[in-house]
Design a protein around this motif. Structure first.
Motif, PDB file in Angstrom:
ATOM      1  N   ALA A  43      44.600  36.556  46.261  1.00  0.00           N
ATOM      2  CA  ALA A  43      44.890  38.069  47.028  1.00  0.00           C
ATOM      3  C   ALA A  43      45.569  38.964  46.251  1.00  0.00           C
ATOM      4  N   ILE A  44      46.455  38.532  46.460  1.00  0.00           N
ATOM      5  CA  ILE A  44      48.140  39.638  45.621  1.00  0.00           C
ATOM      6  C   ILE A  44      48.437  38.909  44.847  1.00  0.00           C
ATOM      7  N   ALA A  45      48.519  37.842  44.215  1.00  0.00           N
ATOM      8  CA  ALA A  45      49.206  37.331  42.985  1.00  0.00           C
ATOM      9  C   ALA A  45      47.971  37.224  41.711  1.00  0.00           C
ATOM     10  N   ALA A  46      46.871  37.266  42.170  1.00  0.00           N
ATOM     11  CA  ALA A  46      45.386  37.026  41.284  1.00  0.00           C
ATOM     12  C   ALA A  46      46.669  38.443  40.170  1.00  0.00           C
ATOM     13  N   THR A  47      45.955  38.282  38.593  1.00  0.00           N
ATOM     14  CA  THR A  47      46.504  39.187  37.848  1.00  0.00           C
ATOM     15  C   THR A  47      45.515  38.863  36.876  1.00  0.00           C
ATOM     16  N   GLY A  48      44.980  39.969  35.943  1.00  0.00           N
ATOM     17  CA  GLY A  48      44.242  39.801  34.301  1.00  0.00           C
ATOM     18  C   GLY A  48      42.702  40.367  34.682  1.00  0.00           C
ATOM     19  N   ILE A  49      42.527  40.229  33.173  1.00  0.00           N
ATOM     20  CA  ILE A  49      41.187  40.642  32.968  1.00  0.00           C
ATOM     21  C   ILE A  49      40.566  40.622  33.852  1.00  0.00           C
ATOM     22  N   SER A  50      39.199  41.317  34.814  1.00  0.00           N
ATOM     23  CA  SER A  50      38.616  40.885  35.915  1.00  0.00           C
ATOM     24  C   SER A  50      38.538  40.465  37.256  1.00  0.00           C
ATOM     25  N   SER A  51      40.285  40.942  37.139  1.00  0.00           N
ATOM     26  CA  SER A  51      40.547  40.081  38.450  1.00  0.00           C
ATOM     27  C   SER A  51      40.030  40.314  39.553  1.00  0.00           C
TER      28      SER A  51
END
Ligand SMILES: [Fe+2]
Ligand SMILES: [Fe+2]
Length: 187
Positions: free
Chosen positions: A61-69
């Protein structure tokens, strides 16, 4: 008329008398037909499984990155919260049965059925969670059968958890389809 298939029901007087004996056993009464120490041992593994799920989803939940994350992050955070609920319920049950819930970080991943899959990008994270959920679903279904009528309290708790894990698996599958454009798993 009594037939051996009819479940036996204890009269109130006997129930009351029995309940007064062995008060130190708490929720474990004489109708508990499971093996308490075996149940506690199994539940310690379930607890570890849930802790690993809390940690993995929280990290994702904290580390997710990028478009539409953003939507995915919210979903991971929601799951982390629900896994935390499972963790607490299982720990409470261990305590009810007279055990001490094992929160020791040492050996945690060995006790757990699920894995702490890191995942290097959004799709990999979703896949890791889907795998972990499918492990949990399989594992809990087996445990529910195992406890059967010997420990309905533990069984019902696990049934409640299983329903949520199935939802989690479905959520992860849908996210994977949304992000990869095709179903990853055969139905
Ligand atoms: Fe869970
Ligand atoms: Fe889950």
């Amino acid at each position: 008329m009594s037939d051996s298939n009819t479940p036996f029901i204890t009269d109130v007087k006997t129930l009351r008398e029995r309940a007064r004996r062995h008060l130190d056993r708490g929720a474990v009464t004489s109708t508990y037909s499971g093996d308490v120490s075996k149940t506690i041992e199994i539940l310690q593994n379930v607890l570890a499984t849930e802790i690993v799920c809390v940690l993995r989803y929280t990290m994702h939940a904290i580390a997710a990155t990028g478009i539409s994350s953003e939507g995915v992050k919210a979903e991971f955070a929601q799951h982390a919260k629900e896994e935390q609920g499972h963790m607490a319920a299982v720990a409470e049950r261990i305590n009810q049965l007279g055990g001490r819930p094992n929160f020791n970080p040492e050996g945690l991943t060995t006790r757990a059925a699920s894995e702490y899959g890191v995942g290097t990008n959004l799709v990999e994270m979703i896949k890791e969670n889907l795998i972990a959920e499918r492990i949990a679903v399989d594992h809990y279904r087996e445990l529910i059968r195992f406890f059967g009528e010997n420990d309905p309290g533990t069984r019902v708790m696990l049934e409640g958890i299983l329903v949520v894990e199935e939802e989690h698996a479905n959520d992860m599958h849908d996210l994977l389809v949304a992000h990869e454009g095709h179903p990853m798993l055969e139905r």
